[in-house]
Design a protein around this motif. Structure first.
Motif, PDB file in Angstrom:
ATOM      1  N   THR A 260     -28.303  54.975  51.012  1.00  0.00           N
ATOM      2  CA  THR A 260     -28.027  53.893  49.581  1.00  0.00           C
ATOM      3  C   THR A 260     -26.986  52.915  50.392  1.00  0.00           C
ATOM      4  N   ASP A 261     -25.906  53.438  50.598  1.00  0.00           N
ATOM      5  CA  ASP A 261     -24.666  52.427  51.220  1.00  0.00           C
ATOM      6  C   ASP A 261     -25.209  51.904  52.545  1.00  0.00           C
ATOM      7  N   ILE A 262     -25.891  52.731  53.384  1.00  0.00           N
ATOM      8  CA  ILE A 262     -26.477  52.108  54.839  1.00  0.00           C
ATOM      9  C   ILE A 262     -27.648  52.766  54.655  1.00  0.00           C
ATOM     10  N   VAL A 263     -28.669  51.628  54.790  1.00  0.00           N
ATOM     11  CA  VAL A 263     -30.109  51.755  54.824  1.00  0.00           C
ATOM     12  C   VAL A 263     -30.527  52.264  56.278  1.00  0.00           C
ATOM     13  N   VAL A 264     -31.236  53.352  56.547  1.00  0.00           N
ATOM     14  CA  VAL A 264     -31.425  54.154  57.698  1.00  0.00           C
ATOM     15  C   VAL A 264     -33.030  54.113  58.115  1.00  0.00           C
ATOM     16  N   VAL A 265     -33.340  53.319  59.141  1.00  0.00           N
ATOM     17  CA  VAL A 265     -34.691  53.275  59.558  1.00  0.00           C
ATOM     18  C   VAL A 265     -34.703  53.728  60.997  1.00  0.00           C
ATOM     19  N   SER A 266     -35.730  54.707  61.435  1.00  0.00           N
ATOM     20  CA  SER A 266     -35.966  55.045  62.895  1.00  0.00           C
ATOM     21  C   SER A 266     -37.333  55.510  63.090  1.00  0.00           C
ATOM     22  N   VAL A 267     -37.433  55.940  64.387  1.00  0.00           N
ATOM     23  CA  VAL A 267     -38.710  56.068  64.707  1.00  0.00           C
ATOM     24  C   VAL A 267     -39.156  57.534  65.366  1.00  0.00           C
ATOM     25  N   ASP A 268     -40.484  58.064  64.972  1.00  0.00           N
ATOM     26  CA  ASP A 268     -40.748  59.351  65.462  1.00  0.00           C
ATOM     27  C   ASP A 268     -41.709  60.148  64.287  1.00  0.00           C
ATOM     28  N   SER A 269     -41.088  60.198  63.190  1.00  0.00           N
ATOM     29  CA  SER A 269     -41.839  60.842  61.946  1.00  0.00           C
ATOM     30  C   SER A 269     -41.743  62.334  62.415  1.00  0.00           C
ATOM     31  N   ILE A 270     -40.651  62.789  62.745  1.00  0.00           N
ATOM     32  CA  ILE A 270     -40.689  64.253  63.015  1.00  0.00           C
ATOM     33  C   ILE A 270     -40.527  65.053  61.556  1.00  0.00           C
ATOM     34  N   ARG A 271     -40.605  66.263  61.696  1.00  0.00           N
ATOM     35  CA  ARG A 271     -40.484  67.100  60.286  1.00  0.00           C
ATOM     36  C   ARG A 271     -39.097  66.756  59.699  1.00  0.00           C
ATOM     37  N   ASP A 272     -38.288  67.006  60.250  1.00  0.00           N
ATOM     38  CA  ASP A 272     -36.847  66.842  59.901  1.00  0.00           C
ATOM     39  C   ASP A 272     -36.483  65.371  59.125  1.00  0.00           C
ATOM     40  N   ALA A 273     -37.129  64.286  59.531  1.00  0.00           N
ATOM     41  CA  ALA A 273     -36.963  62.955  59.204  1.00  0.00           C
ATOM     42  C   ALA A 273     -37.841  63.010  57.914  1.00  0.00           C
ATOM     43  N   PHE A 274     -38.720  63.625  57.740  1.00  0.00           N
ATOM     44  CA  PHE A 274     -39.351  63.733  56.361  1.00  0.00           C
ATOM     45  C   PHE A 274     -38.561  64.498  55.269  1.00  0.00           C
ATOM     46  N   LYS A 275     -38.034  65.615  55.781  1.00  0.00           N
ATOM     47  CA  LYS A 275     -36.821  66.279  54.870  1.00  0.00           C
ATOM     48  C   LYS A 275     -35.748  65.232  54.616  1.00  0.00           C
ATOM     49  N   ALA A 276     -35.221  64.517  55.527  1.00  0.00           N
ATOM     50  CA  ALA A 276     -34.277  63.594  55.473  1.00  0.00           C
ATOM     51  C   ALA A 276     -34.559  62.444  54.314  1.00  0.00           C
ATOM     52  N   ILE A 277     -35.896  62.128  54.371  1.00  0.00           N
ATOM     53  CA  ILE A 277     -36.544  61.263  53.635  1.00  0.00           C
ATOM     54  C   ILE A 277     -36.440  61.794  52.175  1.00  0.00           C
ATOM     55  N   LYS A 278     -36.954  62.965  52.099  1.00  0.00           N
ATOM     56  CA  LYS A 278     -36.938  63.640  50.648  1.00  0.00           C
ATOM     57  C   LYS A 278     -35.535  63.609  50.210  1.00  0.00           C
TER      58      LYS A 278
END
Ligand code: AHR
Length: 334
Positions: A260-278
């Motif tokens: 929200t305050d800091i937009v975050v974009v990264s690369v790989d799409s590991i399972r933990d990334a989806f948890k973080a998106i959720k």
């Protein structure tokens, strides 16, 4: 060695095509079983050396598992060497594989430069070298057989375009780079810069390596957030999810809201990334597929069968920026 190797390679190709890629093994002389044989009945298993970078990220671990699982499935004798992030260890490993007379070598090169001499040794021994996921800069492309991996420039471009849109064309970005000198660090940076060059209101205000690890991503982000201009940071671009996840911890500890305050974009799409998106803490992840085992062994088979391979096979990637279901997260293979 020169005289012997083609025979070894030929027998390797036969073993591979007879036993590892779809044919049933010979009937057992007594029981008459038709279960697949690990060696095609020749008594010789295919031997492949795999020099892996290390285990810096969940992505890397998934790649290792994919190669090991495919080797086990196909009955290949896989010689695995973990280089602990050091190119010198990879050079030693490749030399060892050559000395052992393996049938083929798989190499995930930690950095791009410095491979000419050892690849020439493999070439002279007529051992095909399959590059996995990362490319090399060599004086002569015939020093390796093929490269199987993603288009890192495109991944960086996709991340940059996504972010420029998300920020409505205006914002200060901090960047966590991958391993210095590595293909993904160089190319993801380039692709991102190309994308934001079209949007003058977006600029990178800080850029430092987080070495593709969670711990270093967190440490570097902490430092970014302590700098005098930290209040002006609008977004983070991390070259992999692990660094982003480490950085998200640092953002929360600094009292700001990741996603929200800091937009975050990264690369790989590991399972933990989806948890973080959720959880609303990561906004977007650009996929880089590590499940390269099946394609790698197919390439080895083709090379040993004398087929001419494309110099690069690009694995397609996609962009994820919406909240996944629990089912999606559970089903994610890495
Ligand atoms: O070479 C691929 C990169 O290496 C992955 O994006 C990163 O997570 C890994 O360590």
């Amino acid at each position: 060695m020169r005289g012997i190797k083609p025979l070894v390679a030929l027998s390797g190709a036969l073993v591979l095509s007879m036993s590892l890629f779809g044919c049933q093994g010979e009937k057992a002389s007594e029981g008459g079983s038709t279960t697949p044989s690990a060696n095609g009945g020749s008594g010789k298993k295919l031997v492949i050396g795999f020099s892996q970078i290390g285990a810096e990220s969940a992505w890397r671990t998934a790649e290792t598992e994919s190669v090991k699982a495919e080797a086990a499935k196909l009955g290949v004798d896989l010689k695995f060497a973990d280089a602990q992030q050091k190119q010198e260890n990879q050079i030693k490993a490749v030399r060892n594989f050559v000395a052992q007379g393996v049938d083929a070598i798989m190499l995930a090169p930690v950095i791009e430069s410095g491979w000419d001499a050892v690849l020439l040794e493999a070439k002279k021994a007529k051992i095909p070298v399959i590059l996995l996921d990362r490319g090399v800069k060599v004086s002569d492309d015939s020093l390796y057989t093929t490269l199987i991996g993603s288009d890192f420039v495109n991944e960086g471009r996709l991340a940059g375009e996504w972010l420029a849109k998300k920020l409505n064309g205006k914002g200060n970005v901090v960047e966590l780079l991958g391993t210095p000198g590595s293909a993904p660090a160089n190319e993801r940076h380039k692709g991102f810069m190309d994308a934001i060059a079209k949007t003058p209101g977006i600029q990178i205000i800080k850029s430092q390596t987080g070495e593709f690890t969670r711990a270093k991503g967190k440490e570097v982000m902490e430092a970014f957030l302590k700098s005098p201009d930290s209040a002006s940071i609008n977004a983070l671009y991390a070259h992999n999810d692990d660094m982003a996840i480490g950085a998200i911890e640092a953002i929360k500890a600094a009292g700001r809201k990741p996603g929200t305050d800091i937009v975050v974009v990264s690369v790989d799409s590991i399972r933990d990334a989806f948890k973080a998106i959720k959880a609303g803490e990561l906004n977007c992840t650009v996929e880089c597929n590590p499940l390269l085992g099946p394609q790698a062994f197919q390439a080895a088979k083709d090379a040993l069968a004398g087929k001419k391979l494309e110099k690069k096979t690009v694995v397609p990637d996609v962009v994820y920026d919406t909240k996944p279901t629990d089912q999606f997260i559970n089903d994610r293979k890495y």
